[in-house]
Scaffold this motif. Structure first.
Motif, mmCIF file in Angstrom:
data_model
loop_
_atom_site.group_PDB
_atom_site.id
_atom_site.type_symbol
_atom_site.label_atom_id
_atom_site.label_comp_id
_atom_site.label_asym_id
_atom_site.label_seq_id
_atom_site.Cartn_x
_atom_site.Cartn_y
_atom_site.Cartn_z
ATOM 1 N N VAL A 161 6.309 6.423 -0.020
ATOM 2 C CA VAL A 161 6.096 6.477 1.428
ATOM 3 C C VAL A 161 6.996 5.450 2.115
ATOM 4 O O VAL A 161 7.694 5.755 3.094
ATOM 5 C CB VAL A 161 4.616 6.202 1.763
ATOM 6 C CG1 VAL A 161 4.440 5.944 3.262
ATOM 7 C CG2 VAL A 161 3.739 7.373 1.333
ATOM 8 N N ARG A 162 6.991 4.234 1.618
ATOM 9 C CA ARG A 162 7.799 3.179 2.222
ATOM 10 C C ARG A 162 9.297 3.475 2.084
ATOM 11 O O ARG A 162 10.086 3.164 2.987
ATOM 12 C CB ARG A 162 7.455 1.841 1.580
ATOM 13 C CG ARG A 162 6.085 1.310 2.018
ATOM 14 C CD ARG A 162 5.727 0.046 1.299
ATOM 15 N NE ARG A 162 4.571 -0.620 1.904
ATOM 16 C CZ ARG A 162 3.653 -1.293 1.233
ATOM 17 N NH1 ARG A 162 3.738 -1.392 -0.098
ATOM 18 N NH2 ARG A 162 2.650 -1.882 1.862
ATOM 19 N N ALA A 163 9.696 4.054 0.960
ATOM 20 C CA ALA A 163 11.109 4.387 0.768
ATOM 21 C C ALA A 163 11.571 5.413 1.803
ATOM 22 O O ALA A 163 12.655 5.280 2.388
ATOM 23 C CB ALA A 163 11.335 4.905 -0.649
ATOM 24 N N ALA A 199 -7.112 8.583 -0.998
ATOM 25 C CA ALA A 199 -6.651 7.204 -1.140
ATOM 26 C C ALA A 199 -5.236 7.054 -0.597
ATOM 27 O O ALA A 199 -4.921 6.070 0.093
ATOM 28 C CB ALA A 199 -6.704 6.787 -2.610
ATOM 29 N N LEU A 200 -4.382 8.021 -0.870
ATOM 30 C CA LEU A 200 -2.988 7.937 -0.438
ATOM 31 C C LEU A 200 -2.874 7.979 1.084
ATOM 32 O O LEU A 200 -2.050 7.271 1.685
ATOM 33 C CB LEU A 200 -2.180 9.071 -1.072
ATOM 34 C CG LEU A 200 -0.662 9.036 -0.904
ATOM 35 C CD1 LEU A 200 -0.071 7.716 -1.378
ATOM 36 C CD2 LEU A 200 -0.023 10.207 -1.661
ATOM 37 N N ILE A 201 -3.702 8.790 1.734
ATOM 38 C CA ILE A 201 -3.679 8.839 3.198
ATOM 39 C C ILE A 201 -3.993 7.469 3.785
ATOM 40 O O ILE A 201 -3.297 6.963 4.666
ATOM 41 C CB ILE A 201 -4.693 9.874 3.736
ATOM 42 C CG1 ILE A 201 -4.301 11.297 3.351
ATOM 43 C CG2 ILE A 201 -4.785 9.773 5.270
ATOM 44 C CD1 ILE A 201 -5.360 12.338 3.699
ATOM 45 N N ARG A 202 -5.064 6.853 3.302
ATOM 46 C CA ARG A 202 -5.470 5.561 3.859
ATOM 47 C C ARG A 202 -4.413 4.490 3.595
ATOM 48 O O ARG A 202 -4.111 3.677 4.454
ATOM 49 C CB ARG A 202 -6.820 5.123 3.275
ATOM 50 C CG ARG A 202 -7.988 6.027 3.613
ATOM 51 C CD ARG A 202 -8.173 6.182 5.131
ATOM 52 N NE ARG A 202 -8.352 4.893 5.765
ATOM 53 C CZ ARG A 202 -7.763 4.545 6.910
ATOM 54 N NH1 ARG A 202 -6.937 5.393 7.518
ATOM 55 N NH2 ARG A 202 -7.972 3.348 7.444
ATOM 56 N N LEU A 203 -3.852 4.474 2.391
ATOM 57 C CA LEU A 203 -2.819 3.488 2.073
ATOM 58 C C LEU A 203 -1.583 3.687 2.947
ATOM 59 O O LEU A 203 -1.015 2.720 3.476
ATOM 60 C CB LEU A 203 -2.434 3.597 0.599
ATOM 61 C CG LEU A 203 -3.481 3.143 -0.414
ATOM 62 C CD1 LEU A 203 -3.086 3.609 -1.816
ATOM 63 C CD2 LEU A 203 -3.657 1.629 -0.379
ATOM 64 N N ALA A 204 -1.176 4.937 3.108
ATOM 65 C CA ALA A 204 0.026 5.226 3.894
ATOM 66 C C ALA A 204 -0.196 4.946 5.376
ATOM 67 O O ALA A 204 0.692 4.420 6.056
ATOM 68 C CB ALA A 204 0.442 6.680 3.686
ATOM 69 N N ALA A 205 -1.370 5.316 5.893
ATOM 70 C CA ALA A 205 -1.648 5.109 7.316
ATOM 71 C C ALA A 205 -1.624 3.634 7.677
ATOM 72 O O ALA A 205 -1.230 3.264 8.799
ATOM 73 C CB ALA A 205 -3.003 5.726 7.665
ATOM 74 N N ARG A 206 -2.019 2.778 6.753
ATOM 75 C CA ARG A 206 -1.989 1.342 7.001
ATOM 76 C C ARG A 206 -0.577 0.771 6.876
ATOM 77 O O ARG A 206 -0.235 -0.224 7.524
ATOM 78 C CB ARG A 206 -2.917 0.631 6.016
ATOM 79 C CG ARG A 206 -3.066 -0.867 6.270
ATOM 80 C CD ARG A 206 -4.008 -1.514 5.280
ATOM 81 N NE ARG A 206 -3.507 -1.452 3.910
ATOM 82 C CZ ARG A 206 -4.101 -2.024 2.869
ATOM 83 N NH1 ARG A 206 -5.248 -2.664 3.046
ATOM 84 N NH2 ARG A 206 -3.582 -1.928 1.655
ATOM 85 N N ALA A 207 0.250 1.409 6.069
ATOM 86 C CA ALA A 207 1.558 0.835 5.738
ATOM 87 C C ALA A 207 2.676 1.239 6.693
ATOM 88 O O ALA A 207 3.616 0.460 6.907
ATOM 89 C CB ALA A 207 1.947 1.231 4.317
ATOM 90 N N VAL A 208 2.623 2.456 7.238
ATOM 91 C CA VAL A 208 3.734 2.942 8.061
ATOM 92 C C VAL A 208 3.221 3.564 9.350
ATOM 93 O O VAL A 208 2.120 4.093 9.405
ATOM 94 C CB VAL A 208 4.599 3.976 7.293
ATOM 95 C CG1 VAL A 208 5.195 3.367 6.041
ATOM 96 C CG2 VAL A 208 3.802 5.230 6.954
ATOM 97 N N ASP A 209 4.057 3.523 10.360
ATOM 98 C CA ASP A 209 3.731 4.114 11.652
ATOM 99 C C ASP A 209 4.524 5.405 11.828
ATOM 100 O O ASP A 209 5.305 5.563 12.762
ATOM 101 C CB ASP A 209 4.044 3.126 12.773
ATOM 102 C CG ASP A 209 3.549 3.616 14.132
ATOM 103 O OD1 ASP A 209 2.634 4.455 14.143
ATOM 104 O OD2 ASP A 209 4.094 3.168 15.154
#
Length: 355
Positions: A161-163, A199-209
């Motif tokens: 996601v971050r990449a 889990a992936l949704i919550r992690l991604a939603a917190r990490a990227v806009d």
């Protein structure tokens, strides 16, 4: 619902048809787009001219926006002759044992050149282009942006996601462990990136806009609403549409989908040489133990092509790659437009209940 993403992707409903290469068709894609969702056509197996032809067919069926999806691959592939010989011997023996009168062949190319496919996609100018198996280059991102094509990248982990986020796509498609078909993992070994969708949704939603498209195990409107509640902008469904008459999935495969037990969905490498989620069947039981000695994708995928085509023609669903998600048993067999209407009704009822 973040209207900005829907407007950017040309959608009026928060539903994306997963781009199922080999199973999606212009008829299926256009049916979902006409209903207000985003029909996505998996063209990773197609030659450049076929990509252009299918894009024209979709436009002949609908004036609504649609997406084209490509596998990001190198133009050329390594050839392990020993692994190729082993694969051909095993496949030929299996086909003889199962009574299929075909044998493996060595194609001129193992897969189309990605650079040629990408050029065709740019020429086709879909409203949306999505990519899996790897990142695009900044130059490729620029080529899409100057044509005003919205860009969606696929991720199976927070690192992926971050990449993708560093490239600035219009949305990131999250592929949870529950999803059917090929794993899009590119920064890890596939077994290390089997992150559950919620889990992936919550992690991604917190990490990227960046707007998130949620895919994996969603089969009804309640699942769509649940993904939205956790932070996704749009839900992506694939297995739910495999049984539609517009799908190109083999008839025997379509019959097997609703009867798929949750414990029979597994991660399989032996069909294509790349990890994919699908139904354990006769082929998998016979070949999966050899997966580590078989050639990688796309070589193995090309070698199994004659077997899969012959098995489909013979009504042998147990010998084709029956890709499906974890909740395949919830599938409903009906035309795509009817299914979309039911999904959206269920989604509206779920949101009303939550409110």
């Amino acid at each position: 619902m973040p209207s900005g993403l829907l407007d950017r992707l040309g959608m009026s409903q928060p539903l994306v048809l997963a781009p199922m290469s080999g199973s999606s068709t212009p008829a299926l894609v256009s049916a979902v787009s006409r209903a207000g969702g985003l029909g996505s056509h998996g063209v990773g197996y197609l030659a450049p001219q076929a990509i252009l032809d299918d894009a024209a067919k979709i436009r002949a069926l609908t004036d609504r926006p649609f997406a084209l999806n490509l596998f990001v691959l190198p133009d050329e592939f390594d050839e392990d002759e020993a692994a190729i010989d082993q694969a051909r011997a095993s496949l030929d023996a299996l086909m003889e044992r199962e009574g299929l009168a075909v044998r493996t062949t060595r194609p001129e190319r193992w897969a189309p050149r990605f650079s040629d496919q990408f050029a065709a996609l740019c020429e086709a100018r879909p409203a949306v282009a999505s990519f899996t198996f790897n990142l695009l280059t900044p130059e490729q991102m620029h080529e899409l942006r100057r044509r005003d094509i919205a860009i969606v990248g696929n991720a199976t982990s927070l690192a992926e996601v971050r990449a993708w986020a560093t490239l600035g796509p219009d949305a990131i498609s999250l592929q949870g462990a529950e999803a059917g078909g090929h794993r899009g993992t590119f920064l890890h070994e596939p077994e290390d990136a089997m992150v559950g969708l919620f889990a992936l949704i919550r992690l991604a939603a917190r990490a990227v806009d960046i707007p998130l498209i949620a895919g994996g195990g969603i089969m009804d409107g309640r699942g769509m609403a649940a993904a939205e509640m956790l932070g996704a902008s749009v839900a992506q469904l694939g297995t739910a549409f495999l049984g539609c008459p517009e799908s190109a999935a083999a008839a025997a495969w379509k019959q097997d989908i609703p009867a798929t037990e949750d414990t029979r969905v597994a991660t399989i490498r032996s069909f294509s040489g790349r990890a994919a989620r699908g139904r354990r069947n006769t082929y998998v039981d016979a070949l999966e133990a050899q997966a580590g000695r078989l050639p990688p994708y796309p070589v193995m995928n090309a070698l199994t092509s004659p077997l899969r085509k012959a098995a489909a023609a013979a009504g042998r669903g147990d010998l084709v790659s029956e890709w499906c998600g974890q909740a395949a048993g919830l599938a409903r067999i009906m035309p795509a437009a009817e299914l979309v209407a039911i999904l959206l009704e269920e989604y509206a009822q779920a949101r009303e209940s939550l409110a």
